[in-house]
Design an enzyme around this catalytic site. Structure first.
Site, mmCIF file in Angstrom:
data_model
loop_
_atom_site.group_PDB
_atom_site.id
_atom_site.type_symbol
_atom_site.label_atom_id
_atom_site.label_comp_id
_atom_site.label_asym_id
_atom_site.label_seq_id
_atom_site.Cartn_x
_atom_site.Cartn_y
_atom_site.Cartn_z
ATOM 1 N N ASN A 202 85.206 54.020 43.015
ATOM 2 C CA ASN A 202 86.309 54.751 42.417
ATOM 3 C C ASN A 202 85.759 55.850 41.524
ATOM 4 O O ASN A 202 84.969 55.598 40.608
ATOM 5 C CB ASN A 202 87.181 53.824 41.564
ATOM 6 C CG ASN A 202 88.275 54.610 40.863
ATOM 7 O OD1 ASN A 202 89.276 54.965 41.468
ATOM 8 N ND2 ASN A 202 88.077 54.917 39.581
ATOM 9 N N HIS A 345 94.303 61.984 41.689
ATOM 10 C CA HIS A 345 94.622 63.308 41.134
ATOM 11 C C HIS A 345 95.636 63.163 40.010
ATOM 12 O O HIS A 345 96.603 62.394 40.127
ATOM 13 C CB HIS A 345 95.191 64.232 42.220
ATOM 14 C CG HIS A 345 95.673 65.551 41.684
ATOM 15 N ND1 HIS A 345 94.807 66.529 41.283
ATOM 16 C CD2 HIS A 345 96.928 66.025 41.454
ATOM 17 C CE1 HIS A 345 95.502 67.580 40.836
ATOM 18 N NE2 HIS A 345 96.794 67.283 40.931
ATOM 19 N N THR A 417 95.028 57.363 45.914
ATOM 20 C CA THR A 417 94.616 56.104 45.295
ATOM 21 C C THR A 417 94.896 56.050 43.792
ATOM 22 O O THR A 417 94.856 54.974 43.204
ATOM 23 C CB THR A 417 93.116 55.870 45.545
ATOM 24 O OG1 THR A 417 92.407 57.109 45.335
ATOM 25 C CG2 THR A 417 92.869 55.413 46.979
ATOM 26 N N GLU A 418 95.149 57.207 43.184
ATOM 27 C CA GLU A 418 95.517 57.262 41.766
ATOM 28 C C GLU A 418 96.360 58.493 41.523
ATOM 29 O O GLU A 418 95.961 59.601 41.872
ATOM 30 C CB GLU A 418 94.285 57.335 40.852
ATOM 31 C CG GLU A 418 93.465 56.075 40.753
ATOM 32 C CD GLU A 418 92.370 56.194 39.683
ATOM 33 O OE1 GLU A 418 92.324 57.228 38.992
ATOM 34 O OE2 GLU A 418 91.574 55.261 39.543
ATOM 35 N N ASN A 419 97.532 58.309 40.925
ATOM 36 C CA ASN A 419 98.331 59.430 40.450
ATOM 37 C C ASN A 419 99.336 58.885 39.448
ATOM 38 O O ASN A 419 100.049 57.927 39.741
ATOM 39 C CB ASN A 419 99.059 60.135 41.608
ATOM 40 C CG ASN A 419 99.926 61.294 41.131
ATOM 41 O OD1 ASN A 419 101.137 61.282 41.322
ATOM 42 N ND2 ASN A 419 99.315 62.290 40.512
#
EC number: 3.2.1.21
Length: 589
Positions: A202, A345, A417-419
Site C-alpha cells: 500500500n 487518491h 483502493t483509497e479515497n
C-alpha cells in the site's frame, strides 16, 4: 468452469493489454463539466478499507511481534499528543461487530491488511510462525465470506517487523525482498483458497519518502537524497518477486489476482498553455505515481526521473546517479507484474516550474527527492479543506488522474483502493455534510472517467472506521463510522455519510437529481438522532471522569481541562447542533 488452458490464455491476454503501448495524455484539455447522473456498470464492486496497525490494537497480544510502528509511536514527540496504535479501534476483538457494520452498508468488498509481525513475530519465517495470528485472519476472512463480502488483502501496509529494521536496516537492505516473499507465500498458502485479490504494497511512496527521507513515519530515518530511492528500488523488486511466486506456484489452483496499490495526488499545470508548467506537472505525477507504475508496466523508471536525478547527481560531483538502476534481466522480470492496479487518491495540486540549485556547493546533504523534481506545488485558496492540512477537495483531479493512467499504462484494470476525506476537530460531529459532498463529487468524477473508457472495476471508501492516523495520531478522522477512543470499549457510531454511501451502493450510482438530494436529507435526519445518542454517552463518560478526578488529588489542571471541560463543551455543542437540525427539518416539512 473454464479449463486451465483457457484460463492461461486469458491471463496472457490480460498481460498483453497491460503492456500495450501508451498513448499521449492531453494536458491542455480539462473539461470539468457538470454533475453526471447515471449508474456504474453491472458488477461494479463497492467497498471500504482499513489497515492492521491503524485499527487492530492488541499490539502485544497472542504472540504478535513488534512492528516499526509499535516502536516509533512509543518514542516521544513522534506522533501528535504521543498517541499510539496500542489499542486503536480494538478491531482484533471486534470482528463480528465490524463485519455487521459492513453488512449494514451493503459492501461488496472489504479491504484490510495482514500484520506481518502478527504472523511472523521476527519477520523471519524460519524463526517462528504465530498460529494465533493465522487464526485471527482465518476468522475475519471466513466471517466476511459468510456475509457475501469479498476480502481484498494487503500484504504490506507499513508495519515492518522491528527485528528486520534493527538487523538489516529494513527496506534499505535487499534482503527484505526474500523475507517479504516468504511472508507472502505463507499468506497464499494459508488464506489463498479463500482470498482472490491480493495487494502487495500500500502506497510505497509513503514508505520510501516519509519513512526513509523525511523521517515523519516509521522507522523515522532521514537519508536525504538516497534513502527513498533505495527503499523504493527494493520494494519494486519485492513486489515483482511476490507476483512471480503467486503466478508460478498458486495461480493455477487458487485462480486469484495480485496487484499493487499506488497513491498519487494529481498535478495540474498552473498554466495549461505554458509548456514549462505542463512539463513540471508531468514530472510531479511521474515522480509520484510513475516512480512505481512505470517499472511495473514498462520495466524501468520514468525517463524524466533518470534524467533529472542523474544530472543533479553529476552536478553534485557524485560518481553515479542517486537513483539505482535495474539490470536488463531485472527489467524483464519486473515488467508486467500487474493483474490489476490499485489507485489511492485524495487531492490535487497546481504545479509550476521551479529550479533548485544542485551544484557542488549544494552537496548531497541538501539534495532530496523534493528538490530533484524542480517544481513548486500550489493550492487554490477556494478549494475546501475540512480536515488534514494537505487534503483539499478537488474532484476533477480524480478524473484527470484516472485518464492519465489509462493513457500511460495501456488502460489496466483499476480498483480504487483509497479515497476519502478527514475532519480535524475536538468536538464530535456525526453530521459530516462535507464528507457526503466529497464522496458525491469524487465518485461522480470516477463515473465520468468510466464513461471516458477507463477500466475502473471497484471503489473503496477510506475508511470504514475512524482510526490511528500515523503521525497525526487520533487528531484526524477519516471514518464513515465514528469511534469513541476515550471509551475502553471503542463503540462505533454511524456518521451521516454512512447512509449516503449506502444509497450510492444500493443504486449503483446516481439515478437522478431529486433522489440524490433526498438521500442527503434523510442522512441528516438519521445523524441528528445519532448525535443525541452519542451526546448522552459522552455525558455519562464525563460524569465518570469527574468522579475519578475528585478522588485523585494529584490530577493536573491540564487533565481536568482535556477530560472534562472540552468534552462537556463538545457535548453541549452536539445537543445544540442536533436540536437546530431537527428545527430546520421540521421547518422544511
Amino acid at each position: 468452469m473454464l479449463p486451465r488452458c483457457a484460463l492461461g490464455l486469458c491471463h496472457v491476454f490480460m498481460l498483453v493489454l497491460c503492456l500495450s503501448a501508451s498513448e499521449d495524455f492531453d494536458w491542455t484539455k480539462n473539461d470539468h463539466g457538470s454533475f453526471h447522473y447515471g449508474t456504474f456498470p453491472a458488477g461494479f464492486s463497492w467497498g471500504a478499507g482499513s489497515s492492521a496497525y491503524q485499527t487492530e490494537g492488541a499490539w502485544d497480544k497472542d504472540g504478535k511481534g513488534l512492528s516499526i510502528w509499535d516502536v516509533f509511536s512509543h518514542k516521544k514527540d513522534k506522533v501528535q499528543q504521543n498517541n499510539t496504535g496500542d489499542s486503536s479501534c480494538e478491531g482484533y476483538y471486534k470482528v463480528k461487530d465490524d463485519v455487521s457494520l459492513m453488512k449494514e452498508l451493503k459492501l461488496n468488498h472489504y479491504r484490510f491488511s495482514i500484520s506481518w509481525p502478527r504472523l511472523i513475530p521476527t519477520g523471519i519465517k524460519s524463526d517462528h510462525i504465530n498460529e494465533k495470528g493465522i487464526q485471527y485472519y482465518d476468522e475475519l476472512i471466513d466471517h466476511l465470506l459468510e456475509n457475501n463480502i469479498t476480502p481484498i488483502v494487503t500484504l504490506y501496509h507499513w508495519d515492518l517487523p522491528q527485528v528486520l529494521q534493527e538487523k538489516y536496516g529494513g527496506w534499505q537492505n535487499i534482503s527484505m525482498v526474500t523475507h517479504f516473499n516468504e511472508f507472502a507465500n505463507l499468506c497464499f498458502e494459508r488464506f489463498g483458497n479463500r482470498v482472490k485479490y491480493w495487494i502487495t504494497f500500500n502506497n510505497p511512496w509513503s514508505v520510501a519518502v516519509e519513512g526513509y527521507e523525511t523521517g515523519e513515519h516509521a522507522p523515522g530515518l532521514r537519508l536525504r537524497g538516497t534513502g527513498a530511492y533505495r527503499a523504493a528500488h527494493h520494494i519494486i523488486k519485492a513486489h515483482a518477486q511476490v507476483w512471480h511466486t503467486y503466478n508460478t506456484q498458486w495461480r493455477g489452483k487458487q485462480k486469484g489476482q495480485v496487484g499493487i496499490s499506488l497513491s498519487a495526488d494529481w498535478g495540474e499545470p498552473v498554466d495549461i498553455s505554458n509548456q514549462k508548467d505542463i512539463e513540471a506537472a508531468e514530472r510531479y505525477v511521474q515522480f509520484y505515481l510513475g516512480w512505481f507504475a512505470t517499472p511495473i508496466f514498462h520495466g524501468d523508471y520514468p525517463q524524466v526521473m533518470k534524467d533529472f536525478i542523474g544530472r543533479k547527481s553529476t552536478q553534485q560531483g557524485l560518481g553515479g546517479s542517486r537513483l539505482p538502476t535495474f539490470s536488463t534481466q531485472e527489467k524483464s522480470y519486473i515488467k508486467g507484474t500487474c493483474d490489476f492496479l490499485g489507485v489511492g487518491h485524495f487531492t490535487t495540486r497546481y504545479i509550476t516550474q521551479k529550479n533548485n540549485p544542485s551544484g557542488p556547493s549544494s552537496s548531497s546533504s541538501s539534495s532530496s527527492y523534493f528538490t530533484d523534481r524542480d517544481l513548486a506545488e500550489l493550492v487554490d485558496p477556494r478549494w475546501p479543506d475540512p480536515g488534514s492540512e494537505w487534503l483539499y477537495s478537488v474532484p476533477w483531479g480524480f478524473r484527470r488522474l484516472l485518464n492519465f493512467i489509462k493513457s500511460q499504462y495501456g488502460n489496466p484494470l483499476i480498483y480504487v483502493t483509497e479515497n476519502g476525506v478527514s475532519e480535524k476537530m475536538f468536538c464530535t460531529e456525526l453530521c459530516d455534510d462535507w464528507r457526503i459532498q466529497y464522496y458525491k463529487d469524487y465518485i461522480n468524477e470516477m463515473l465520468k472517467a468510466i464513461k471516458d473508457g477507463v477500466s475502473v472495476k471497484g471503489y473503496t471508501a477510506w475508511s470504514l472506521l475512524d482510526k490511528f492516523e500515523w503521525d497525526e495520531g487520533y487528531s484526524e478522522r477519516f471514518g464513515l463510522y465514528y469511534v469513541d477512543f476515550r471509551n475502553k470499549n471503542k463503540p462505533r457510531y454511524p456518521k451521516a455519510s454512512v447512509q449516503f454511501y449506502k444509497r450510492i451502493i444500493s443504486s449503483n450510482g446516481f439515478p437522478n437529481q431529486r433522489e440524490v438530494e433526498n438521500w442527503r436529507k434523510k442522512a441528516v435526519e438519521t445523524c441528528s438522532s445519532s448525535n443525541q445518542l452519542l451526546a448522552a454517552e459522552e455525558q455519562r463518560s464525563t460524569a465518570a471522569n469527574i468522579l475519578r478526578l475528585i478522588h485523585d488529588p494529584l490530577t493536573s489542571h491540564m487533565e481536568m481541562v482535556t477530560e472534562i471541560v472540552v468534552p462537556t463543551v463538545c457535548t453541549l455543542s452536539i445537543l445544540l447542533c442536533a436540536i437546530f437540525l431537527m428545527f430546520l427539518l421540521r421547518k422544511q416539512n
